[in-house]
Design a protein around this motif. Sequence first.
Motif, PDB file in Angstrom:
ATOM      1  N   ASP A 285       5.254   4.407 -21.948  1.00 15.46           N
ATOM      2  CA  ASP A 285       4.501   5.465 -21.256  1.00 15.46           C
ATOM      3  C   ASP A 285       2.984   5.328 -21.407  1.00 15.46           C
ATOM      4  OD1 ASP A 285       6.699   6.572 -20.093  1.00 15.46           O
ATOM      5  OD2 ASP A 285       6.752   8.374 -21.351  1.00 15.46           O
ATOM      6  N   PRO A 286       2.444   5.081 -22.611  1.00 19.33           N
ATOM      7  CA  PRO A 286       0.988   4.913 -22.699  1.00 19.33           C
ATOM      8  C   PRO A 286       0.480   3.720 -21.885  1.00 19.33           C
ATOM      9  CG  PRO A 286       1.918   5.261 -24.881  1.00 19.33           C
ATOM     10  CD  PRO A 286       3.057   5.089 -23.946  1.00 19.33           C
TER      11      PRO A 286
ATOM     12  N   ASP B  58      -2.265   1.942 -16.984  1.00 13.24           N
ATOM     13  CA  ASP B  58      -2.263   1.227 -15.707  1.00 13.24           C
ATOM     14  C   ASP B  58      -2.658   2.152 -14.563  1.00 13.24           C
ATOM     15  OD1 ASP B  58      -1.496  -1.074 -16.955  1.00 13.24           O
ATOM     16  OD2 ASP B  58       0.606  -0.980 -16.297  1.00 13.24           O
ATOM     17  N   SER B  59      -2.135   3.369 -14.591  1.00 13.77           N
ATOM     18  CA  SER B  59      -2.453   4.341 -13.549  1.00 13.77           C
ATOM     19  C   SER B  59      -3.941   4.696 -13.558  1.00 13.77           C
ATOM     20  CB  SER B  59      -1.607   5.604 -13.745  1.00 13.77           C
ATOM     21  OG  SER B  59      -1.965   6.583 -12.810  1.00 13.77           O
ATOM     22  N   ILE B  60      -4.483   4.910 -14.745  1.00 14.41           N
ATOM     23  CA  ILE B  60      -5.913   5.220 -14.859  1.00 14.41           C
ATOM     24  C   ILE B  60      -6.748   4.038 -14.383  1.00 14.41           C
ATOM     25  CG2 ILE B  60      -7.776   5.650 -16.520  1.00 14.41           C
ATOM     26  CD1 ILE B  60      -5.722   7.324 -18.123  1.00 14.41           C
ATOM     27  N   GLN B  61      -6.357   2.829 -14.775  1.00 16.81           N
ATOM     28  CA  GLN B  61      -7.086   1.636 -14.344  1.00 16.81           C
ATOM     29  C   GLN B  61      -7.022   1.477 -12.836  1.00 16.81           C
ATOM     30  OE1 GLN B  61      -8.948  -0.375 -16.365  1.00 16.81           O
ATOM     31  NE2 GLN B  61      -9.658  -1.262 -14.451  1.00 16.81           N
TER      32      GLN B  61
ATOM     33  N   VAL C 249      -9.669   1.800  -7.572  1.00 16.95           N
ATOM     34  CA  VAL C 249      -9.756   2.367  -6.225  1.00 16.95           C
ATOM     35  C   VAL C 249     -11.081   3.107  -6.068  1.00 16.95           C
ATOM     36  CG1 VAL C 249      -8.757   4.133  -4.704  1.00 16.95           C
ATOM     37  CG2 VAL C 249      -7.271   2.476  -5.839  1.00 16.95           C
ATOM     38  N   SER C 250     -11.475   3.856  -7.082  1.00 15.18           N
ATOM     39  CA  SER C 250     -12.737   4.581  -7.033  1.00 15.18           C
ATOM     40  C   SER C 250     -13.912   3.618  -6.909  1.00 15.18           C
ATOM     41  CB  SER C 250     -12.886   5.442  -8.287  1.00 15.18           C
ATOM     42  OG  SER C 250     -14.148   6.040  -8.334  1.00 15.18           O
ATOM     43  N   ALA C 251     -13.898   2.547  -7.693  1.00 13.25           N
ATOM     44  CA  ALA C 251     -14.972   1.555  -7.622  1.00 13.25           C
ATOM     45  C   ALA C 251     -14.987   0.876  -6.255  1.00 13.25           C
ATOM     46  CB  ALA C 251     -14.805   0.518  -8.723  1.00 13.25           C
TER      47      ALA C 251
END
Length: 193
Positions: A149-150, A155-158, A163-165
């Motif tokens: 899970d961590p 991975d989700s945060i990255q 996507v934001s970048a």
Amino acid sequence: MWLGSGRSGLGRRWPLAAGAMVLLLATGCRDGSAGRRQMHDMLARVRHSGKARRTPDEMAAAGTAAIVNECGKESFANARTGLIVGETRLHEDVFELRDPDSFAAIAYGMDETLRLEGSLRAEARAPGSSAASAGCVESFAAHLQTLTDPLLEGDSIQKDLDVSAFNDSNRQAEEQLEKKSTAIDETPAKVSQ
């Protein structure tokens, strides 16, 4: 004496060292290139003589079988201590499971661990096993989930950051393109006056 069992000696490793010296001597007495080629071929055979890398599905099936077998005999705490060699918590090697046949540590990557977790949950819900065994198997699945899970959350945060970048750089490129096009549009107007 250098073959002795003292700290500086070879101790029990002397047969291995003696064998290596005989091998080097035997291959060194031959023609140089033939000896090197023979040594290389022999070392390549030794290096590749182990089991071939298994697919994630095969690893999950083997892991499930080992865990179910141990959970049929032991409690979760004892089975976990006997089977899980290490927990590196990396994508490449989330954890290492002891092979019950060879006692070697087999590294499970993220894909293999997720498949093993799903397989264990299905096995725990399968009819025909005792409540203690099913509880042990479910505990293994829950433990594996605490390992994965961590990593999945990271991975989700990255992915969100990537996507934001990308969106930011895309917006900046559009702004620069718009500035250049307005600069080009304004330039001919000044020339014609």
